[in-house]
Motif scaffolding. Structure first.
Motif, short mmCIF file in Angstrom:
data_model
loop_
_atom_site.label_atom_id
_atom_site.label_comp_id
_atom_site.label_asym_id
_atom_site.label_seq_id
_atom_site.Cartn_x
_atom_site.Cartn_y
_atom_site.Cartn_z
N CYS A 6 0.86 -1.19 0.00
CA CYS A 6 0.00 0.00 0.00
C CYS A 6 0.90 1.23 0.00
CB CYS A 6 -0.92 0.01 1.21
SG CYS A 6 -1.86 1.56 1.32
N PHE A 8 0.25 4.14 0.83
CA PHE A 8 -0.03 5.07 1.93
C PHE A 8 0.38 4.48 3.27
CE2 PHE A 8 -2.95 6.09 -1.53
CZ PHE A 8 -2.59 7.41 -1.74
N CYS A 9 0.05 3.20 3.48
CA CYS A 9 0.47 2.54 4.72
C CYS A 9 1.96 2.19 4.67
CB CYS A 9 -0.36 1.27 4.96
SG CYS A 9 -2.09 1.62 5.30
N HIS A 60 -7.63 0.16 -0.38
CA HIS A 60 -7.21 -0.54 0.85
C HIS A 60 -8.39 -0.54 1.84
CE1 HIS A 60 -3.72 -1.24 3.93
NE2 HIS A 60 -4.59 -2.24 3.85
N CYS A 64 -6.29 1.77 5.15
CA CYS A 64 -6.37 3.24 5.16
C CYS A 64 -7.49 3.78 4.28
CB CYS A 64 -5.03 3.82 4.71
SG CYS A 64 -4.60 3.38 3.00
ZN LIG Z 1 -3.18 1.52 3.14
#
Ligand SMILES: [Zn+2]
Lengths: 98, 984, 194
Positions: A6, A8-9, A60, A64
């Motif tokens: 991911c 973002f994560c 996701h 997130c």
């Molecule tokens: Zn994420």
């Protein structure tokens, strides 16, 4: 069961946390009213479905909740690149590799 | 019968002199134990009785416990039938029966033939190996998620060496092995390592691993599946060895493993030799004969004949001799075998017959001897007539087939290696390695060294250690081995088609003649031959027979094995119980129930439940003696005449904030929100881009830049994801944030003419008067002392207030309202009454009255569509496509049955002329249908072609029982068409 | 088991919870949150910050979950302190927090979620939103080796039952936390460093 990084994560997470939302880069026409029924139908329904690298939109879901794009090989299922929505699609990696 | 601790069911049966363990599937022939592990095709048993019964277990892998109760999976009745019909079941039996005979291939779509229909019931019983357990499984199963840097599959010499090496790097290791003890092949043979019995080395290795941090050992654990990106499933049998039902705890655990690297050290399975009557009890794999002798102290007979194509199997003759038993002869198909093992056998005075093969086993119920004859140079002819040698065990070894099932599951196609006379795993890429016998290693030393290297490499790839091994293999006592000979089908004096049966696949009774027949009938692809003959279709997945089958096909087609290729293997490696797959997702955990804060109140007031998505909603609250219809009538009348209360907490709720919140709503709803005043609500329809109705609900403007959206209960999460998707992917520039608040609010809907009076008793800081708190207003204040947001909205057509409070106080406020309503006869009502009330008003339920083809126009809802917004809205353009402008589309109407007491079935088809000849043209279908207590008659909503122009027409609904119900098309609004009741 | 429970589940009493959205790259946003809440929103993905009883969990690149003692009022002061694109929503009714402690607390997580909870990957100060049984949850690693699990109220009956079932084989005990403390008697896992 894919392992998807991911963006973002910033972690690899298991496929079950995600949902695939279909082909990426299907931009909504700016002026739908000016399109013919046929052109509008293409936007609604026509997808590329390639054999090989494919640009997909994933979200996701259990994490997130962000949407992002994935370049995924539909033959090997390798996740080649992940990139944020709005970024240009990367070229599929060329040359031979195994 | 009696056995010893450590016995398997197979070793105990053999020790008790049981040579026949099954009756073969197709021909009804006696069968004995052939192998000693996962590859066993014959000794397939069902344990126990009743719900705990388990079918399809290999007796070679069932550990003995007190009171074990086992039956062969084969069944007498079906077997007798199959035995009788055996000769009429040639290769292709399945295929021809299922799909029609080959000459009918040109017919296009194949259909099951009459023969299939006629014989289906016989086959169904005959083909299923085992019986479906009766009753619920009393055991507990669960799942466990695991992560490791290196997963080592198999704890034989290669696997243990790999695990040791990887563990020393500090990586997180998981090592799984299907056997009760770690050690793999070292448990079966008489090997020595470092001058001591190999068991000492195994014990030391296991001790080191067990004491290492971050190393987990999983014995009795079969790696069943190998999926994408190094995700593997492992079935751990935790209590199977103790009895059929676990006394406590989990019987089997499914480990879901995500591994950084995988080392496949799965070993190899010895390959049978195909000769006439090679299925007689007493014909066994050479390594299995050794295993029973060395590990279980069981001699499987008195006089052994060893038939081999390689050096390794000579160990079995030595083991047999060492146990003081007689070796009739060693028959080696190679012309001039030489090497330490051969010398040792010869040195012990055993007769070694070279250049010969066993052409046929003698004996009916079990082996009484072997016919042997000299082989011609191409191994496809005999150069002299066979001669008889007496023996009661024929130990065979055609070589070793690497256990490449797991690598094959990943999609990696095995490759044929001529020198190894075996398929080896293909390129495993960057996430997996293989080591030991699966990689083609033949000596113990090679297995150990390959394992250590693979362990170090895997750890280093996972970020641990340098990748160089520190491992020094212990001394082994192995003599060098000469190459094996490729021998896949032993010639017989008669041609294959007329020789006694030469079995390739024991479990499904596939013979060499079947494969030749398939090739003659035109099948050239190995995948087609597999399906035509059923080769490898059994529960053993052809672990023994696959390579011989491929080789026989290649020879018949006159091509090499590499060209012929092999079939692929799929999960699971050995059968997995449904219990392990289901885990704890059974009973109360099968599907989560979502509960509102008032759930316990509903339960204690006798609510019957309706499942809406995952929510449990009260359906109706029957009083003693009431039928469902009685209760629903009472609840509906209370709402119409007095006051009723509904738990509406399950509605989806989304908080929307930002300076572009209005713009965002304008784009996703058919109606505009820009001009909505703060404190007001508006009903909206949400469309898919194809113009069909996706969701509906009321949205309130709470502040200049803040809205609260309501969505349907079942659609809440889909709508929320849909809104996020448009915001994140198409309109990131909009200043808007969406937050789900579904679970935050508890909602009590107070409905009916007395609702204002009831609310007034528990709320003193909101002016509830008609003009101060109008229909479609929202107000903030306190209810029962709790901060509340109150909506004056209605899904029933009555005066109605929906009281929202923080869910922490939901029950408290509900209780206060119910208490305040006591003197007004306040009545709790459920979803059924809610549906009747809304149907009386002609309000649709999205997904019930509409489907994924229904547009707002079809639903008669053009009044909620604004076509002149600057941006337009999602789905706007599609409303103009030609198909959506057709006049004969299905449109929402009401139906009034001619007989007022007959309630139409929901889903019922509507026709104009029920007597017309079939196929009768359909006019539409019923979407909602109820008895209305208020109207004293049956009402229904329906989607009917051109319905809005057909008011007054009569349609007919044919019922399954032959009756036909007629109904008149009417307006969908049955009650209070001018909406006066909610404006009081 | 004779040597005490392997898993202890303690459920928190009522607390205040808020969902916060905004631009974490903006120092003014972070400072504004820190001024009101006393703890700044973490920028590092999958981490959480704490100051006393107040917490800020990272949920996404522009989203945080804040929690504080019951009765705390954050909404108006935060609106006052934050300018520009942001959103603050009271979600106190939606959240249930349980604390899982004991030697086998991690085993219960492994039965419930595909995430890797090994201490090397999930040390104190980390938090993760992931699948939890057939629901989803936010799991946070505490300094005392216990875990906080936060899930939606409507799933609470299901998940309490699930956790009790998963913990049973290790010896399971159910208790409660005080109303003010998500996890009492523990040190702060991550210092507020921005
Ligand atoms: Zn994420």
């Amino acid at each position: 069961m894919l392992l998807i990084p991911c963006p973002f994560c910033r972690e690899d997470r298991s496929e079950e946390e995600f949902s695939c939302a279909g082909e990426a880069h299907i931009a909504r026409p700016e002026k739908p009213a000016e399109l013919s029924d046929h052109e509008w139908g293409d936007y609604l329904f026509m997808r590329t479905n390639p054999r090989g690298p494919h640009r997909e939109l994933w979200v996701h879901t259990a994490g997130c909740r962000r949407y992002f794009n994935v370049l995924r090989d539909t033959v090997s299922y390798e996740v080649l690149v992940v990139y944020e929505v709005g970024q240009p699609p990367p070229d599929p990696p060329g040359g031979d590799e195994s | 019968m009696h056995g010893f601790a450590g016995d398997t069911l197979a070793s105990a049966l053999l020790a008790n002199g049981v040579s026949r363990v099954a009756t073969s599937f197709k021909y009804g022939r006696p069968r004995g134990v052939v192998g000693h592990g996962a590859e066993e095709p014959n000794a397939i048993v069902q344990l126990g009785q009743g719900g705990a019964s388990v079918p399809n277990l290999r007796a070679t892998q069932v550990e003995l416990y007190d009171g074990l109760d086992a039956r062969p999976c084969s069944r007498s009745k079906a077997q007798r039938l199959a035995g009788t019909f055996g000769r009429f079941m040639p290769a292709g039996f399945y295929y021809k029966t299922f799909m029609g005979a080959p000459q009918r291939w040109t017919a296009g779509v194949a259909r099951p033939t009459a023969l299939w229909t006629a014989s289906e019931h016989v086959l169904r019983r005959a083909t299923g190996l085992g019986r479906v357990p009766a009753g619920n499984d009393p055991d507990t199963y669960d799942r466990f998620n695991r992560h490791c840097d290196v997963l080592v599959v198999g704890a034989g010499p290669a696997g243990l060496a790999a695990a040791l090496e990887a563990a020393r790097s500090g990586a997180r290791i998981l090592i799984a092995d299907e056997q009760a003890e770690l050690g793999g092949s070292l448990l079966d043979g008489s090997y020595s390592l470092g001058g001591e019995h190999a068991s000492k080395w195994v014990a030391d290795a296991v001790a080191e691993l067990a004491s290492s941090a971050d190393v987990d050992l999983l014995p009795r654990s079969t790696v069943a599946g190998y999926y994408d990106h190094n995700f593997l499933t492992i079935v751990e049998r935790r209590t199977d060895h103790l009895g059929l039902v676990a006394a406590n705890g989990t019987r089997q655990r499914l480990h879901r493993v995500r591994a950084g690297q995988v080392v496949l050290a799965t070993g190899a399975i010895e390959r049978p030799l195909v000769f006439a009557n090679n299925d007689r009890p007493g014909v066994m794999m050479a390594s299995s004969v050794s295993s029973y002798l060395n590990r279980y102290a069981v001699a499987v007979g008195d006089e052994l004949l060893l038939f081999t194509a390689n050096d390794h199997a000579y160990r079995t003759a030595l083991d047999w001799q060492r146990a003081g038993l007689a070796v009739a002869a060693v028959v080696d198909c190679r012309e001039a075998p030489e090497g330490g093992l051969v010398d040792a056998v010869r040195g012990a005075g055993t007769r070694v017959i070279t250049g010969h093969a066993v052409t046929e086993a003698s004996g009916r119920r079990r082996v009484t001897g072997a016919m042997i004859a000299p082989l011609g140079p191409g191994a496809d002819s005999l150069t002299a007539a066979p001669q008889h040698i007496a023996c009661d065990v024929i130990a065979c070894s055609g070589g070793w087939s690497p256990t490449l099932h797991l690598s094959s599951q990943t999609g990696t196609r095995p490759r044929w290696h001529e020198s190894a006379v075996a398929f080896l795993p293909g390129d495993l890429g960057k996430r997996a390695l293989c080591a030991g016998a699966v990689a083609g290693a033949r000596s113990l030393r090679d297995c150990l060294e390959q394992g250590a290297l693979a362990g170090a490499t895997a750890a280093s790839r996972a970020g641990f250690g340098s990748g160089r091994t520190t491992f020094t293999a212990p001394e082994t006592d192995e003599p060098s081995q000469a190459p094996s000979r490729a021998l896949f089908l032993v010639p017989h004096p008669k041609p294959v088609s007329r020789a006694p049966k030469q079995f390739v696949d024991f479990q499904l009774d596939v013979t060499a003649a079947d494969i030749e027949l398939a090739a003659r009938e035109g099948y050239t692809s190995v995948e087609h031959v597999k399906r035509y003959t059923a080769l490898g279709f059994g529960t053993d997945q052809g672990k023994l027979g696959n390579v011989n089958g491929v080789a026989i096909l290649a020879r018949t087609l006159d091509q090499d094995i590499a060209t012929t290729g092999t079939t692929m293997f799929r999960p699971a490696y050995t059968p997995v119980t449904f219990g392990a797959i289901a885990g704890r997702d059974v009973g109360e955990f099968h599907d989560p129930e979502r509960h509102t804060p008032m759930h316990a109140w509903h339960a204690s007031h006798g609510a019957m439940w309706e499942d809406v998505g995952r929510w449990k909603r009260p359906w109706y609250y029957p009083r003693p003696g009431e039928t469902m219809q009685d209760a629903v009538n009472r609840e509906c009348l209370a709402a119409r005449d007095a006051v009723a209360v509904l738990d509406a907490s399950t509605l989806g709720k989304t908080d929307i904030q930002g300076t572009d919140a209005a713009e965002f709503l304008d784009r996703v709803y058919t109606i505009g929100f820009r001009k909505l005043a703060v404190g007001r609500c508006r009903y909206g329809l949400m469309l898919r881009e194809d113009g069909t109705i996706f969701d509906d609900g009321v949205t309130a403007r709470l502040a200049e830049n803040r809205y609260l959206m309501h969505t349907t209960t079942g659609n809440a999460e889909a709508v929320f994801a849909w809104l996020e998707r448009w915001h994140q992917t198409e309109w990131p520039e909009l200043d808007v944030y969406l937050t789900s608040v579904t679970d935050h609010w508890a909602t009590t809907a107070l409905v009916g003419p007395e609702s204002r009076a009831v609310l007034a008793r528990v709320c003193d800081d909101i002016d509830l008067s008609r003009d101060a708190f109008r229909f479609m207003d929202v107000r903030e204040g306190h209810v029962a002392g709790i901060a509340a947001r109150v909506f004056r909205i209605s899904f029933s057509g009555e005066l109605s207030f929906e009281v929202n409070v923080c869910a922490q106080h939901g029950r408290q406020v509900w209780d206060a309202i119910v208490e305040a309503g006591g003197e007004f006869g306040i009545t709790p009502y459920g979803t059924e009454a809610m549906h009747v009330l809304r149907a009386e008003k002609g309000f649709i339920i999205v997904g019930q009255d509409s489907d994924t083809t229904t547009t707002p126009h079809d639903a008669g809802m053009d009044w909620v569509v604004r076509r002149n917004k600057p941006f337009g809205f999602l789905g706007d353009r599609s409303l103009d496509v030609s198909d959506h402008r057709r006049e004969d589309r299905l449109q929402l109407v009401g139906l009034a049955t001619t007989d007022e007491d007959t309630v139409l079935p929901e889903g019922g088809q509507l026709v104009d002329k029920p007597e017309a000849e079939a196929p009768v043209p359909m006019a539409g279908h019923v979407t909602s249908s109820y008895h209305s207590a208020r109207l004293g008659r049956s009402i229904a909503l329906a989607m009917v072609k051109s319905g809005t122009t057909r008011l007054g027409d009569t349609l007919h609904c044919p019922l399954a029982d032959g009756r036909t119900v007629s109904a008149k098309i009417v307006s969908p609004v049955f009650y209070d068409p001018d909406g006066e009741r909610q404006n009081v | 088991m004779s040597d005490g429970p392997g898993v202890v589940m303690r459920e928190s009493g009522a607390r205040g919870w808020w969902n916060l959205r905004g631009d974490g790259d903006e120092p003014r946003f972070r400072d504004g949150v820190a001024a009101v809440v006393g703890v700044s929103p973490p920028i590092e993905p999958c981490t959480w910050h704490a100051a006393g009883d107040r917490r800020a969990y990272w949920l996404g690149p522009d989203e945080w979950l804040l929690t504080a003692e019951h009765g705390t009022e954050f909404e108006s002061p935060l609106r006052g302190a934050l300018h520009g694109r942001c959103s603050i929503v009271d979600v106190s009714g939606a959240q249930i927090l349980v604390n899982l402690s004991g030697a086998q607390a991690g085993e219960v997580l492994r039965k419930s979620s595909p995430y890797d909870f090994h201490p090397r990957r999930f040390p104190p100060g980390r938090c993760v939103q992931t699948n939890f049984a057939k629901a989803t949850a936010l799991v946070a690693a505490n300094a005392d080796a216990s875990f906080d699990v936060v899930f939606r109220r409507s799933y609470a009956d299901y998940l309490r039952g699930w956790i009790a079932d998963a913990g049973r084989e290790y010896g399971f005990l159910r208790g409660s936390l005080g109303t003010d403390h998500p996890t009492r008697r523990q040190r702060q896992p991550a210092q507020d460093d921005d």
